[in-house]
Design a protein around this motif. Structure first.
Motif, short mmCIF file in Angstrom:
data_model
loop_
_atom_site.label_atom_id
_atom_site.label_comp_id
_atom_site.label_asym_id
_atom_site.label_seq_id
_atom_site.Cartn_x
_atom_site.Cartn_y
_atom_site.Cartn_z
N ASP A 55 45.12 -20.05 -22.10
CA ASP A 55 46.40 -19.83 -22.73
C ASP A 55 46.84 -18.81 -22.49
O ASP A 55 46.40 -17.85 -22.06
CB ASP A 55 45.95 -19.92 -24.24
N GLN A 56 48.47 -18.80 -22.63
CA GLN A 56 49.23 -17.72 -22.18
C GLN A 56 48.81 -16.46 -23.39
O GLN A 56 48.67 -16.75 -24.79
CB GLN A 56 50.77 -17.98 -22.43
N GLU A 114 47.48 -15.20 -18.16
CA GLU A 114 48.95 -15.50 -17.82
C GLU A 114 49.86 -14.83 -18.99
O GLU A 114 49.31 -15.10 -20.14
CB GLU A 114 49.17 -16.80 -17.60
N HIS A 115 51.16 -14.54 -18.71
CA HIS A 115 51.82 -14.12 -19.98
C HIS A 115 53.00 -15.03 -19.84
O HIS A 115 53.65 -15.53 -18.83
CB HIS A 115 52.51 -12.71 -19.65
N PRO A 116 53.55 -15.12 -21.17
CA PRO A 116 55.03 -15.49 -21.28
C PRO A 116 55.99 -14.80 -20.48
O PRO A 116 55.60 -13.50 -20.36
CB PRO A 116 55.45 -15.58 -22.74
N PRO A 168 54.87 -17.45 -16.69
CA PRO A 168 54.06 -18.49 -16.32
C PRO A 168 54.10 -18.92 -14.89
O PRO A 168 54.91 -18.69 -14.03
CB PRO A 168 54.67 -19.69 -17.24
#
Length: 223
Positions: free
Chosen positions: A16-17, A47-49, A84
């Motif tokens: 998940d982000q 992963e980041h927004p 993303p």
């Protein structure tokens, strides 16, 4: 290929982000805990927004279009985009136990990413005077496919690297990435390679033992 990382290094891969500020707070806490001997070393993949992060050398003139949140990261370097489709590797190691050589750590970190990309069919390299990981884009010019940005506090590392798997490359146009405007940014997707984050994580994992061995042995010429 290398062996798995030693049991003293935790390997964590997120599906998940995770918001950048949340990751930064967690990384800061883990860094302190490692330094105090209360937690194991960590490789954290996530992963980041969409977010723009500012390093300690960030120049406000290089923030061209702040369409996303801008966060001061505390790492070295200038402005970077995360979002993303980009895999982030936060590497928290205790250099008191690994030679106390920051230059060797950064070089070994770059080498880990370069070797991993080679395993999936992408030739990449360091470029003199330009931070990051570089490759040949579809137009034949050099372009950045990975970024490096680290911080070392009381000999414990934090932050690390990012590699562009399939991000929206237009998001990079809001900044001058790492202060370098003469060259573009590319991705595995743009180069015709579709690779899921889990597959990239597995490729990194296959090389992590080599990375740690190079760091511990101070064999910083590899690759």
């Amino acid at each position: 290929m290398s062996q798995s990382p030693p049991e003293t290094v935790e390997w964590r891969a997120e599906s998940d982000q995770i918001a950048y500020r949340d990751a930064l707070a967690a990384m800061d806490a883990r860094n302190r805990a490692i330094g105090e001997g209360e937690a194991s070393e960590l490789v954290w993949l996530l992963e980041h927004p969409p977010v723009y992060t500012a390093g300690t050398s960030a120049d406000g003139a290089e923030l061209l279009d702040p369409r996303f949140e801008v966060v001061e990261a505390g790492r070295g370097g200038r402005y970077t985009y995360h979002g993303p489709g980009q895999r982030i590797g936060y590497v928290l190691l205790d250099l008191k136990e690994r030679g106390r050589d920051v230059r060797c750590f950064v070089h070994s970190l770059e080498g880990w990413v370069i070797a991993t990309l080679a395993d999936i069919g992408v030739e990449s390299w360091r470029a003199e005077g330009r931070i990051g990981i570089w490759t040949r884009d579809i137009d034949g010019r050099e372009a950045k496919i990975g970024a490096i940005g680290v911080r070392v506090r009381r000999w414990v590392t934090m932050h690390g690297f990012s590699v562009n798997l399939a991000p929206d490359l237009t998001h990079f146009t809001g900044i001058v990435p790492c202060g370098i405007d003469e060259f573009g940014v590319t991705s595995l997707e743009r180069l015709g390679i579709e690779l899921a984050p889990e597959a990239f994580d597995a490729a990194l994992h296959a090389r992590v033992g080599d990375f740690l061995a190079a760091l511990d042995g101070k064999d910083c010429a590899l690759p």
